[in-house]
Design an enzyme around this catalytic site. Sequence first.
Site, PDB file in Angstrom:
ATOM      1  N   CYS A  50      82.192  43.188   2.679  1.00  0.00           N
ATOM      2  CA  CYS A  50      82.318  43.516   1.904  1.00  0.00           C
ATOM      3  C   CYS A  50      83.243  44.058   0.831  1.00  0.00           C
ATOM      4  CB  CYS A  50      82.993  44.873   3.510  1.00  0.00           C
ATOM      5  SG  CYS A  50      82.423  44.606   4.471  1.00  0.00           S
ATOM      6  N   TYR A  97      84.612  22.970  -6.297  1.00  0.00           N
ATOM      7  CA  TYR A  97      84.701  24.125  -5.579  1.00  0.00           C
ATOM      8  C   TYR A  97      84.758  25.635  -5.304  1.00  0.00           C
ATOM      9  CZ  TYR A  97      88.290  21.303  -8.966  1.00  0.00           C
ATOM     10  OH  TYR A  97      88.710  20.254 -10.363  1.00  0.00           O
TER      11      TYR A  97
END
Length: 463
Positions: free
Chosen positions: A392, A422
Amino acid sequence: MTCRHPDPPRGAKPCRRTDSQRPLPRRSAVAGPRPPYRRRMTSLSVRDQIWPATATWADGELHLGGLSVRDLAAAYGTALYVLDEADFRERCRAWLAAFPDGDVHYGGKAFLAPAVVRWLADLGLCLDVCSGGELAVARVGGMAPERVVFHGNNKSVAEIGQAVEWGVGCIVLDSLQELERVAHAAGRLGTRQKVMVRVKPGVDAATHAALATGGERTKFGLSIASGEADEAVRRVLAEPGLELTGLHSHIGSQIFDLDSFAEAARRMVAFLRAVELANHVTIGRLDLGGGLGVSHLPGEKPAPTPAELADALRATVPDDIHVSVEPGRNIAAPTTVAVYEVGTVKGRFVAIDGGMSDNPRPATYGAAYTAVIASRTSSADTRPMTVVGKHCESGDILIEEIGLPADVAPGDLLAVPCSGAYQRSAASNYNLVPRPAVVAVRDGAAHVVVRRETEEDLLRLYP
């Protein structure tokens, strides 16, 4: 037919393949319109490869380590990280070959798991960690403590105590306060702890500002210019519980410019000689960190090789100084492909079942990636699309604009290369989305390196 890799590894033999076992495209989908996907693919160059070494296109879909992504997705679900173990090991060997008289410490923060630790130990690499959690994984994975270097700009008292008690090979001191804490822990345990002093060489590497760690304004290390680094060396030498084994520097990450590494090395050599002379000691060791970059996009300028970096450092560092390096991203990133399932296609937006929670780099650094439809071929024209996640946030964008087949549809598998560093290691539970699994593939077999997180795992955190 007989094929030869355009840049085969030393000692490699020609391979036999059928027309249904076509290598991956040299250029994957890129921003903007492109000609239709073709069924016939051209092979990748090792030098600028963004896909794992065993990646092939066979029977209309991507295969990694001899296994199809459709089968892997069916067995382990998506989002999924697929790690090419053979490629990971070969990249480790390349670093060892480049620094035969030095030490190679894998930077665990890029990606770490007990299985990876076992590979490193088996190959003869050392390991650098930067937290108590990474230290625990090193122990569980079976790394010998004397081959572990402990980093971090704010190690807790508990973490320092654990490291000293376990007998880590070296603790890199990042502040004067930390110096005192390590000395106290060593005194309490009746041992002498080997340490290095992390130094700011004052080199601003050509990389993203959030990835630069060698300048005067970085939070890491002690400054040469201010005199802090010199003071730290004197205080370590005066502490009976500490043994100074070298000086450390790390100028940043995702660096392509060898001149930056050479300049940092030159400054570190000069500082090392100065403190040796001033304190009447011989230290004779420099750890010059990691940071060598990787290409993420097809056609992108390739990063220098480990051998080229080694040549640049040898031209700067005298033979009587022992050199250590700490590659992480350069080993891990190209070995892994992120596999997502397309959920919805709405206008130019292609939504996948992952996003910023399993790969925060695009939102954090503006990192750029490419992708292909990996579960089938398509003869449709390409059109500019934006690959977005399920979270969202309007900023949950994985790839801002990329040419994908116009017939991309729900259920298609999207593969994103160069996803090994990463990403899973920096994954979060934003929106309480469980983190993906990591599966290693090799010679037609797969095994789980990190299992998929479940909602039950998340609920266990609540009292």
